[in-house]
Design a protein around this motif. Structure first.
Motif, PDB file in Angstrom:
ATOM      1  N   LYS A 157       8.102-141.633 -71.266  1.00 40.49           N
ATOM      2  CA  LYS A 157       8.280-142.758 -70.336  1.00 40.49           C
ATOM      3  C   LYS A 157       7.200-142.723 -69.251  1.00 40.49           C
ATOM      4  O   LYS A 157       6.649-143.762 -68.872  1.00 40.49           O
ATOM      5  CB  LYS A 157       9.676-142.705 -69.705  1.00 40.49           C
ATOM      6  CG  LYS A 157      10.733-143.401 -70.539  1.00 40.49           C
ATOM      7  CD  LYS A 157      10.490-144.914 -70.591  1.00 40.49           C
ATOM      8  CE  LYS A 157      11.643-145.653 -71.243  1.00 40.49           C
ATOM      9  NZ  LYS A 157      11.382-147.102 -71.369  1.00 40.49           N
ATOM     10  N   HIS A 180       4.192-144.041 -70.836  1.00 38.83           N
ATOM     11  CA  HIS A 180       4.399-145.484 -71.048  1.00 38.83           C
ATOM     12  C   HIS A 180       4.081-146.270 -69.765  1.00 38.83           C
ATOM     13  O   HIS A 180       3.428-147.311 -69.804  1.00 38.83           O
ATOM     14  CB  HIS A 180       5.846-145.681 -71.481  1.00 38.83           C
ATOM     15  CG  HIS A 180       6.375-147.078 -71.431  1.00 38.83           C
ATOM     16  ND1 HIS A 180       5.938-148.082 -72.270  1.00 38.83           N
ATOM     17  CD2 HIS A 180       7.329-147.638 -70.631  1.00 38.83           C
ATOM     18  CE1 HIS A 180       6.610-149.201 -71.993  1.00 38.83           C
ATOM     19  NE2 HIS A 180       7.443-148.960 -70.998  1.00 38.83           N
ATOM     20  N   TRP A 181       4.510-145.738 -68.631  1.00 38.41           N
ATOM     21  CA  TRP A 181       4.317-146.450 -67.365  1.00 38.41           C
ATOM     22  C   TRP A 181       2.890-146.321 -66.833  1.00 38.41           C
ATOM     23  O   TRP A 181       2.385-147.234 -66.184  1.00 38.41           O
ATOM     24  CB  TRP A 181       5.269-145.893 -66.287  1.00 38.41           C
ATOM     25  CG  TRP A 181       6.710-146.122 -66.579  1.00 38.41           C
ATOM     26  CD1 TRP A 181       7.266-147.238 -67.129  1.00 38.41           C
ATOM     27  CD2 TRP A 181       7.803-145.217 -66.336  1.00 38.41           C
ATOM     28  NE1 TRP A 181       8.625-147.084 -67.251  1.00 38.41           N
ATOM     29  CE2 TRP A 181       8.990-145.860 -66.770  1.00 38.41           C
ATOM     30  CE3 TRP A 181       7.902-143.932 -65.804  1.00 38.41           C
ATOM     31  CZ2 TRP A 181      10.238-145.255 -66.683  1.00 38.41           C
ATOM     32  CZ3 TRP A 181       9.136-143.337 -65.703  1.00 38.41           C
ATOM     33  CH2 TRP A 181      10.304-143.983 -66.146  1.00 38.41           C
ATOM     34  N   ASP A 198       6.607-145.964 -75.477  1.00 37.33           N
ATOM     35  CA  ASP A 198       7.990-146.407 -75.306  1.00 37.33           C
ATOM     36  C   ASP A 198       8.765-146.207 -76.605  1.00 37.33           C
ATOM     37  O   ASP A 198       9.955-145.855 -76.576  1.00 37.33           O
ATOM     38  CB  ASP A 198       8.026-147.882 -74.892  1.00 37.33           C
ATOM     39  CG  ASP A 198       9.273-148.211 -74.078  1.00 37.33           C
ATOM     40  OD1 ASP A 198       9.801-147.306 -73.395  1.00 37.33           O
ATOM     41  OD2 ASP A 198       9.714-149.375 -74.106  1.00 37.33           O
TER      42      ASP A 198
HETATM   43 FE   LIG Z   1       8.940-150.427 -70.223  1.00 40.74          FE
END
Ligand SMILES: [Fe+2]
Length: 160
Positions: free
Chosen positions: A35, A38-39, A54
Protein backbone atom coordinates in the motif's frame (compact mmCIF):
# COMPACT_ATOMS: atom_id res chain seq x y z
CA UNK A 1 -4.25 -21.82 24.20
CA UNK A 2 -8.00 -22.28 24.19
CA UNK A 3 -9.46 -25.78 24.57
CA UNK A 4 -10.79 -27.42 21.40
CA UNK A 5 -12.01 -30.82 20.30
CA UNK A 6 -9.55 -30.78 17.39
CA UNK A 7 -7.54 -33.99 17.79
CA UNK A 8 -4.04 -32.54 17.71
CA UNK A 9 -1.94 -32.49 20.91
CA UNK A 10 -1.78 -29.05 22.56
CA UNK A 11 2.00 -28.96 22.21
CA UNK A 12 1.66 -29.45 18.46
CA UNK A 13 -1.10 -26.85 18.22
CA UNK A 14 1.09 -24.37 20.11
CA UNK A 15 3.94 -24.88 17.61
CA UNK A 16 1.53 -24.58 14.68
CA UNK A 17 0.17 -21.31 16.10
CA UNK A 18 3.72 -19.92 16.39
CA UNK A 19 4.46 -21.05 12.84
CA UNK A 20 1.31 -19.41 11.50
CA UNK A 21 1.73 -16.19 13.51
CA UNK A 22 5.24 -15.73 12.08
CA UNK A 23 3.98 -15.93 8.50
CA UNK A 24 0.89 -13.86 9.35
CA UNK A 25 3.19 -11.06 10.54
CA UNK A 26 5.22 -11.22 7.32
CA UNK A 27 2.07 -11.10 5.21
CA UNK A 28 0.56 -8.12 7.07
CA UNK A 29 3.91 -6.29 6.95
CA UNK A 30 4.12 -6.90 3.19
CA UNK A 31 0.53 -5.77 2.65
CA UNK A 32 1.31 -2.46 4.37
CA UNK A 33 4.47 -2.07 2.27
CA UNK A 34 2.50 -2.73 -0.93
CA UNK A 35 0.00 0.00 0.00
CA UNK A 36 2.87 2.37 0.82
CA UNK A 37 4.33 1.69 -2.64
CA UNK A 38 0.88 2.03 -4.25
CA UNK A 39 0.52 5.51 -2.74
CA UNK A 40 4.05 6.84 -3.23
CA UNK A 41 5.43 5.38 -6.47
CA UNK A 42 6.29 7.89 -9.21
CA UNK A 43 7.79 7.73 -12.70
CA UNK A 44 6.94 6.95 -16.32
CA UNK A 45 5.18 3.66 -15.47
CA UNK A 46 3.21 5.21 -12.62
CA UNK A 47 -0.28 4.03 -13.40
CA UNK A 48 0.70 0.42 -14.17
CA UNK A 49 2.77 0.12 -11.00
CA UNK A 50 0.23 2.02 -8.88
CA UNK A 51 -2.34 -0.61 -9.90
CA UNK A 52 0.07 -3.56 -9.65
CA UNK A 53 1.01 -2.68 -6.07
CA UNK A 54 -2.64 -2.31 -5.08
CA UNK A 55 -3.24 -5.73 -6.65
CA UNK A 56 -0.53 -7.21 -4.45
CA UNK A 57 -2.08 -5.68 -1.32
CA UNK A 58 -5.48 -7.01 -2.39
CA UNK A 59 -4.14 -10.49 -3.18
CA UNK A 60 -2.80 -10.74 0.37
CA UNK A 61 -6.14 -9.95 2.03
CA UNK A 62 -7.69 -13.43 1.80
CA UNK A 63 -4.47 -15.29 2.72
CA UNK A 64 -4.04 -13.03 5.77
CA UNK A 65 -7.57 -13.79 6.91
CA UNK A 66 -7.10 -17.52 6.27
CA UNK A 67 -3.82 -17.66 8.23
CA UNK A 68 -5.33 -15.71 11.15
CA UNK A 69 -8.46 -17.87 11.30
CA UNK A 70 -6.44 -21.10 11.14
CA UNK A 71 -4.63 -19.82 14.25
CA UNK A 72 -7.89 -19.25 16.11
CA UNK A 73 -9.29 -22.56 14.80
CA UNK A 74 -6.33 -24.27 16.48
CA UNK A 75 -7.11 -22.51 19.77
CA UNK A 76 -4.47 -19.80 19.49
CA UNK A 77 -4.49 -16.01 19.34
CA UNK A 78 -3.92 -14.36 15.97
CA UNK A 79 -1.37 -11.60 16.56
CA UNK A 80 -2.86 -8.86 14.39
CA UNK A 81 -1.89 -5.60 16.08
CA UNK A 82 0.72 -3.34 14.52
CA UNK A 83 3.02 -3.69 17.55
CA UNK A 84 2.89 -7.50 17.45
CA UNK A 85 3.37 -7.60 13.68
CA UNK A 86 6.38 -5.28 13.94
CA UNK A 87 7.93 -7.53 16.60
CA UNK A 88 7.34 -10.79 14.71
CA UNK A 89 7.91 -9.91 11.04
CA UNK A 90 11.00 -11.39 9.38
CA UNK A 91 10.93 -8.70 6.67
CA UNK A 92 13.51 -5.91 6.61
CA UNK A 93 11.96 -2.50 7.32
CA UNK A 94 10.58 -1.16 4.02
CA UNK A 95 12.78 1.73 2.80
CA UNK A 96 10.63 4.82 3.39
CA UNK A 97 12.55 7.18 1.10
CA UNK A 98 12.33 5.39 -2.27
CA UNK A 99 10.19 6.87 -5.04
CA UNK A 100 11.12 5.33 -8.43
CA UNK A 101 9.06 2.44 -9.75
CA UNK A 102 12.12 0.21 -10.24
CA UNK A 103 13.11 0.72 -6.59
CA UNK A 104 9.64 -0.17 -5.34
CA UNK A 105 9.53 -3.27 -7.57
CA UNK A 106 12.91 -4.39 -6.19
CA UNK A 107 12.00 -3.68 -2.56
CA UNK A 108 8.63 -5.42 -2.77
CA UNK A 109 10.15 -8.41 -4.60
CA UNK A 110 12.80 -8.75 -1.88
CA UNK A 111 10.15 -8.64 0.85
CA UNK A 112 7.87 -11.05 -0.99
CA UNK A 113 10.76 -13.49 -1.44
CA UNK A 114 11.25 -13.58 2.35
CA UNK A 115 7.55 -14.32 2.85
CA UNK A 116 7.56 -16.97 0.10
CA UNK A 117 10.62 -18.73 1.55
CA UNK A 118 9.08 -18.78 5.02
CA UNK A 119 5.82 -20.18 3.68
CA UNK A 120 7.54 -22.98 1.75
CA UNK A 121 9.51 -23.97 4.86
CA UNK A 122 6.38 -23.87 7.02
CA UNK A 123 4.52 -26.36 4.76
CA UNK A 124 6.87 -29.18 5.72
CA UNK A 125 6.93 -28.17 9.38
CA UNK A 126 3.12 -28.25 9.59
CA UNK A 127 3.13 -31.71 8.02
CA UNK A 128 5.68 -32.94 10.58
CA UNK A 129 3.37 -31.65 13.34
CA UNK A 130 0.61 -33.87 11.95
CA UNK A 131 -1.51 -31.05 10.56
CA UNK A 132 -2.11 -31.60 6.86
CA UNK A 133 -4.92 -29.03 6.99
CA UNK A 134 -2.47 -26.27 7.90
CA UNK A 135 0.09 -27.66 5.42
CA UNK A 136 -2.57 -27.46 2.70
CA UNK A 137 -3.49 -23.89 3.66
CA UNK A 138 0.17 -22.86 3.63
CA UNK A 139 0.62 -24.56 0.24
CA UNK A 140 -2.12 -22.41 -1.25
CA UNK A 141 -0.71 -19.22 0.24
CA UNK A 142 2.77 -20.22 -0.92
CA UNK A 143 1.53 -20.71 -4.47
CA UNK A 144 -0.11 -17.26 -4.42
CA UNK A 145 3.10 -15.68 -3.05
CA UNK A 146 5.11 -17.28 -5.86
CA UNK A 147 2.65 -15.92 -8.42
CA UNK A 148 2.81 -12.42 -6.97
CA UNK A 149 6.61 -12.64 -7.06
CA UNK A 150 6.41 -13.44 -10.78
CA UNK A 151 4.22 -10.37 -11.35
CA UNK A 152 6.94 -8.20 -9.78
CA UNK A 153 9.99 -9.98 -11.21
CA UNK A 154 8.61 -9.89 -14.76
CA UNK A 155 9.44 -6.17 -14.64
CA UNK A 156 13.09 -7.07 -14.08
CA UNK A 157 13.52 -10.04 -16.41
CA UNK A 158 14.04 -8.13 -19.66
CA UNK A 159 15.70 -4.85 -20.59
CA UNK A 160 13.52 -1.81 -21.28
FE1 LIG B 1 -5.75 3.33 -3.89
Amino acid sequence: MHPTRIDLPEKNRRKLVDLLNARLADAIDLQLAAKHAHWNVKGPHFIALHELFDGLAGALAAPIDDLAERITTLGGTADGTLALVARRSALDPYPPEIVAGTDHVESLAAALAVLARGLRKAIGEAGKLGDEGTADLLTGVSREADKQLWLLEAHQQAAI
